[in-house]
Design an enzyme around this catalytic site. Structure first.
Site, PDB file in Angstrom:
ATOM      1  N   HIS A 157       0.434  -0.818   0.095  1.00 15.43           N
ATOM      2  CA  HIS A 157       0.289  -0.160   0.183  1.00 15.43           C
ATOM      3  C   HIS A 157       0.900   1.443  -0.236  1.00 15.43           C
ATOM      4  O   HIS A 157       1.080   1.876   1.039  1.00 15.43           O
ATOM      5  CB  HIS A 157      -1.019  -0.076   0.901  1.00 15.43           C
ATOM      6  CG  HIS A 157      -2.102   0.618   1.409  1.00 15.43           C
ATOM      7  ND1 HIS A 157      -3.087   0.515   0.565  1.00 15.43           N
ATOM      8  CD2 HIS A 157      -2.709   1.914   1.451  1.00 15.43           C
ATOM      9  CE1 HIS A 157      -3.776   1.325   0.856  1.00 15.43           C
ATOM     10  NE2 HIS A 157      -3.583   2.246   1.590  1.00 15.43           N
TER      11      HIS A 157
ATOM     12  N   GLY B  53      -2.414  -0.593  -8.749  1.00 14.15           N
ATOM     13  CA  GLY B  53      -1.550  -2.339  -8.976  1.00 14.15           C
ATOM     14  C   GLY B  53      -1.902  -2.633 -10.033  1.00 14.15           C
ATOM     15  O   GLY B  53      -1.343  -3.672 -10.609  1.00 14.15           O
TER      16      GLY B  53
ATOM     17  N   GLY C 124      -5.136   5.607  -4.520  1.00 12.72           N
ATOM     18  CA  GLY C 124      -5.248   5.355  -5.111  1.00 12.72           C
ATOM     19  C   GLY C 124      -4.373   4.229  -5.671  1.00 12.72           C
ATOM     20  O   GLY C 124      -4.076   3.768  -7.135  1.00 12.72           O
TER      21      GLY C 124
END
Length: 322
Positions: free
Chosen positions: A176, A186, A181
């Site tokens: 993270h 990812g 976003g």
């Protein structure tokens, strides 16, 4: 250091099936869909990825934004779409193995939406679902080091790229690295990694399948968190990739029309002279009558120049205006 995961029999089976489908798509020259289809898939991708994150805009509204038309919707939702359009348009300019490029892409994607777009987080965060903490990502002070390690794995490990792209996607969500976003980043970055070796992934509808299976997507992320390795998530993502490839084979064979075939062939041939046989070699599922009809239509439309007769007929694409 290699992130923790095991190569299960399911991963081996899915990897083999994905490779077969990629081969089929290349053999049938479907790896680069016609312009209209590319545009539709891009819109579908943007809409799906943003809807997963709570954006309310429809494919029609995104099309309108692309065409610079006015859209009535929340400002934030419109900005998210405009940013996503920019980042997907620039996709080919990013190096998937560069952390700096990842930060740059996040800067475009989240511009005007978060305080420090493009900057890795240094603070601590918790992912809350309802009233409970769903995921506690690593401490902010560890983020830069973890991301450097992840990129080192991506760049240097001898694991096959298909699997590495799934491992990266999971580890990215686990770390993270940005305040916000991370989900859309990812998914975007896995597409970019795959594009490096297989350009067809630029226009594959992976995001729309993730959207359909959104609950399972989060369930597999959570399963991998609990088991301490990304194996469940790799299996899930490979099955999504396989389904996307099957969809391409099915839909493009179903929907490709005369104009699409001519346009796809123009991209392949450029300025070279060719015969009907060359055209048919490219589209193995059409009859000689269909090939003749396609070519005649393109000649009549002023797209092709024709010389000779019978078996000696040759064609060349005329330059497009503008």
């Amino acid at each position: 250091m290699r992130p923790p995961y095991a190569i299960s029999s399911e991963i081996l089976k899915l990897t083999s099936s994905v490779s077969e489908k990629i081969g089929e798509i290349n053999a049938q020259h479907l790896s680069r869909p016609a312009t209209e289809l590319r545009k539709k898939n891009r819109i579908k991708t943007i809409q799906s990825s943003l809807e997963i994150e709570g954006n309310s805009l429809t494919e029609e509204q995104i099309t309108a934004i692309l065409e610079n038309k006015r859209v009535l919707a929340p400002k934030k939702d419109i900005l998210e779409v405009q940013n996503a359009i920019k980042v997907y348009d620039s996709l080919k300019t990013f190096n998937p193995f560069s952390l700096k490029d990842l930060e740059k892409a996040h800067g475009i994607l989240m511009s005007g939406l978060v305080e420090n777009p493009g900057k890795l987080r240094t603070g601590n965060v918790g992912i809350i679902k309802g009233s409970k903490i769903e995921h506690l990502p690593p401490n902010g002070s560890m983020v830069h080091g973890l991301m450097k390690n992840l990129f080192a794995y991506l760049k240097s490990d001898d694991e096959i790229l298909l699997i590495k792209s799934c491992v990266f996607h999971y580890e990215f969500e686990f770390i993270h690295p940005f305040m916000d976003g991370n989900g859309r980043m990812g998914r975007l970055w896995q597409t970019l990694i795959l594009m490096k070796k297989y350009p067809m992934f630029e226009f594959l509808p992976i995001e729309s399948l993730i959207k359909i299976k959104q609950q399972e997507y989060y369930k597999k992320l959570s399963e991998s968190d609990k088991s301490g390795n990304s194996t469940p998530f790799i299996e899930f993502m490979l099955s999504i990739i396989l389904e996307s490839l099957e969809k391409v084979l099915w839909t493009q064979n179903q929907t490709i029309n005369s104009e699409d075939r001519i346009e796809l062939f123009r991209e392949k041939m450029g300025n070279h002279i060719f015969g009907r046989k060359d055209f048919m070699m490219n589209f193995k599922n059409i009859s000689s009558a269909t090939a003749s009809r396609d070519l005649k239509k393109a000649v009549d439309a002023g797209i092709l120049d024709k010389t000779g007769d019978g078996n000696l007929t040759r064609y060349r694409f005329l330059m497009m205006n503008g």
